[in-house]
Design a protein around this motif. Structure first.
Motif, PDB file in Angstrom:
ATOM      1  N   LEU A 127       0.829  -1.204   0.000  1.00 50.15           N
ATOM      2  CA  LEU A 127       0.000   0.000   0.000  1.00 50.15           C
ATOM      3  C   LEU A 127       0.868   1.260   0.000  1.00 50.15           C
ATOM      4  N   LEU A 128       1.937   1.249   0.779  1.00 49.79           N
ATOM      5  CA  LEU A 128       2.812   2.418   0.843  1.00 49.79           C
ATOM      6  C   LEU A 128       3.531   2.673  -0.478  1.00 49.79           C
ATOM      7  N   ASP A 129       3.848   1.595  -1.194  1.00 57.43           N
ATOM      8  CA  ASP A 129       4.615   1.711  -2.436  1.00 57.43           C
ATOM      9  C   ASP A 129       3.757   1.624  -3.692  1.00 57.43           C
ATOM     10  N   ALA A 130       2.443   1.686  -3.551  1.00 59.23           N
ATOM     11  CA  ALA A 130       1.534   1.506  -4.697  1.00 59.23           C
ATOM     12  C   ALA A 130       1.855   2.496  -5.814  1.00 59.23           C
ATOM     13  N   PRO A 131       2.239   1.990  -6.994  1.00 55.77           N
ATOM     14  CA  PRO A 131       2.640   2.875  -8.084  1.00 55.77           C
ATOM     15  C   PRO A 131       1.503   3.767  -8.594  1.00 55.77           C
ATOM     16  N   ARG A 132       0.296   3.251  -8.654  1.00 61.97           N
ATOM     17  CA  ARG A 132      -0.822   4.067  -9.157  1.00 61.97           C
ATOM     18  C   ARG A 132      -1.076   5.281  -8.272  1.00 61.97           C
ATOM     19  N   ALA A 133      -1.029   5.075  -6.969  1.00 57.76           N
ATOM     20  CA  ALA A 133      -1.240   6.186  -6.040  1.00 57.76           C
ATOM     21  C   ALA A 133      -0.104   7.195  -6.159  1.00 57.76           C
ATOM     22  N   ARG A 134       1.112   6.713  -6.275  1.00 56.41           N
ATOM     23  CA  ARG A 134       2.261   7.625  -6.402  1.00 56.41           C
ATOM     24  C   ARG A 134       2.170   8.421  -7.697  1.00 56.41           C
ATOM     25  N   ILE A 135       1.770   7.763  -8.780  1.00 57.37           N
ATOM     26  CA  ILE A 135       1.635   8.468 -10.066  1.00 57.37           C
ATOM     27  C   ILE A 135       0.504   9.482 -10.002  1.00 57.37           C
ATOM     28  N   ALA A 136      -0.621   9.096  -9.409  1.00 57.45           N
ATOM     29  CA  ALA A 136      -1.757  10.025  -9.301  1.00 57.45           C
ATOM     30  C   ALA A 136      -1.387  11.244  -8.465  1.00 57.45           C
ATOM     31  N   ASN A 137      -0.693  11.025  -7.357  1.00 59.89           N
ATOM     32  CA  ASN A 137      -0.299  12.143  -6.507  1.00 59.89           C
ATOM     33  C   ASN A 137       0.733  13.035  -7.196  1.00 59.89           C
ATOM     34  N   ALA A 138       1.679  12.434  -7.897  1.00 69.53           N
ATOM     35  CA  ALA A 138       2.673  13.230  -8.626  1.00 69.53           C
ATOM     36  C   ALA A 138       2.002  14.038  -9.739  1.00 69.53           C
ATOM     37  N   ALA A 139       1.074  13.419 -10.463  1.00 66.22           N
ATOM     38  CA  ALA A 139       0.358  14.123 -11.525  1.00 66.22           C
ATOM     39  C   ALA A 139      -0.497  15.249 -10.947  1.00 66.22           C
ATOM     40  N   SER A 140      -1.076  15.025  -9.770  1.00 65.84           N
ATOM     41  CA  SER A 140      -1.845  16.068  -9.095  1.00 65.84           C
ATOM     42  C   SER A 140      -0.956  17.263  -8.771  1.00 65.84           C
ATOM     43  N   ALA A 141       0.236  16.993  -8.267  1.00 67.88           N
ATOM     44  CA  ALA A 141       1.175  18.072  -7.937  1.00 67.88           C
ATOM     45  C   ALA A 141       1.618  18.823  -9.190  1.00 67.88           C
ATOM     46  N   VAL A 142       1.862  18.101 -10.271  1.00 66.62           N
ATOM     47  CA  VAL A 142       2.255  18.750 -11.531  1.00 66.62           C
ATOM     48  C   VAL A 142       1.114  19.628 -12.038  1.00 66.62           C
ATOM     49  N   ALA A 143      -0.106  19.134 -11.958  1.00 66.06           N
ATOM     50  CA  ALA A 143      -1.262  19.937 -12.384  1.00 66.06           C
ATOM     51  C   ALA A 143      -1.375  21.202 -11.536  1.00 66.06           C
ATOM     52  N   MET A 144      -1.137  21.076 -10.222  1.00 62.95           N
ATOM     53  CA  MET A 144      -1.198  22.249  -9.350  1.00 62.95           C
ATOM     54  C   MET A 144      -0.092  23.240  -9.694  1.00 62.95           C
ATOM     55  N   LEU A 145       1.085  22.748 -10.043  1.00 63.65           N
ATOM     56  CA  LEU A 145       2.156  23.644 -10.490  1.00 63.65           C
ATOM     57  C   LEU A 145       1.758  24.360 -11.777  1.00 63.65           C
ATOM     58  N   GLY A 146       1.052  23.651 -12.648  1.00 61.81           N
ATOM     59  CA  GLY A 146       0.541  24.279 -13.869  1.00 61.81           C
ATOM     60  C   GLY A 146      -0.438  25.394 -13.559  1.00 61.81           C
ATOM     61  N   VAL A 147      -1.287  25.174 -12.576  1.00 63.25           N
ATOM     62  CA  VAL A 147      -2.233  26.212 -12.144  1.00 63.25           C
ATOM     63  C   VAL A 147      -1.469  27.434 -11.642  1.00 63.25           C
ATOM     64  N   LEU A 148      -0.475  27.192 -10.800  1.00 60.10           N
ATOM     65  CA  LEU A 148       0.316  28.300 -10.273  1.00 60.10           C
ATOM     66  C   LEU A 148       0.995  29.082 -11.396  1.00 60.10           C
ATOM     67  N   TRP A 149       1.550  28.373 -12.367  1.00 59.00           N
ATOM     68  CA  TRP A 149       2.207  29.037 -13.493  1.00 59.00           C
ATOM     69  C   TRP A 149       1.194  29.888 -14.271  1.00 59.00           C
ATOM     70  N   LEU A 150       0.020  29.331 -14.546  1.00 56.97           N
ATOM     71  CA  LEU A 150      -0.993  30.085 -15.282  1.00 56.97           C
ATOM     72  C   LEU A 150      -1.447  31.323 -14.506  1.00 56.97           C
ATOM     73  N   MET A 151      -1.573  31.199 -13.197  1.00 61.41           N
ATOM     74  CA  MET A 151      -2.007  32.340 -12.377  1.00 61.41           C
ATOM     75  C   MET A 151      -0.969  33.456 -12.393  1.00 61.41           C
TER      76      MET A 151
END
Length: 156
Positions: A127-151
């Motif tokens: 559960l701690l090393d689940a790749p799907r969760a890690r990818i989803a969380n990393a993609a979420s952070a990248v999307a949030m960085l995109g929001v910050l850049w656009l703002m």
């Protein structure tokens, strides 16, 4: 203080709260993955939960202040950078929620194991090393960085 400054303050307060919550959750989860003791894993994942609980109201403050700014500046809702920022913000929230399910399951399991005095199990490690969760969380952070850049950049 003018209405613009109040709206900007709320918007920036929301941004800082969301980013802080995301950072707390990410650091706590990364630390939990490295922890050997099941009690430490449970405590660290509890701290990650605190980060999520910080980001949730921050999102509401961020959106509220942003909507107020759009209104005060008479900015059309079909402005391209604003449309993209809103879509990326929604994507970030959905991916973060999806990526947070597995760490939540890991926290519950770690708390149960710690209460019973049992060591970490392969199920907890998975559960701690689940790749799907890690990818989803990393993609979420990248999307949030995109929001910050656009703002900040507000490209045409």
């Amino acid at each position: 203080m003018s209405s613009f400054h109040a709206a900007l303050f709320l918007h920036l307060l929301g941004v800082l709260t969301v980013v802080s919550g995301i950072a707390v959750a990410a650091v706590a989860h990364a630390s939990a993955r490295r922890a050997g003791d099941v009690g430490a894993v449970a405590a660290l994942l509890g701290a990650a939960r605190t980060g999520v609980l910080l980001a949730a109201p921050g999102s509401l403050i961020l959106v509220g202040g942003g909507v107020w700014l759009v209104h005060l500046e008479h900015l059309p809702w079909d402005t391209h950078w604003l449309d993209h920022a809103l879509v990326l913000f929604g994507v970030s929230l959905v991916l973060g929620a999806a990526g947070g399910r597995t760490p939540r399951q890991a926290r519950v399991l770690a708390e149960r194991l710690a209460a019973a005095g049992e060591p970490a199990t392969p199920e907890l490690r998975a559960l701690l090393d689940a790749p799907r969760a890690r990818i989803a969380n990393a993609a979420s952070a990248v999307a949030m960085l995109g929001v910050l850049w656009l703002m900040v950049a507000k490209p045409a």
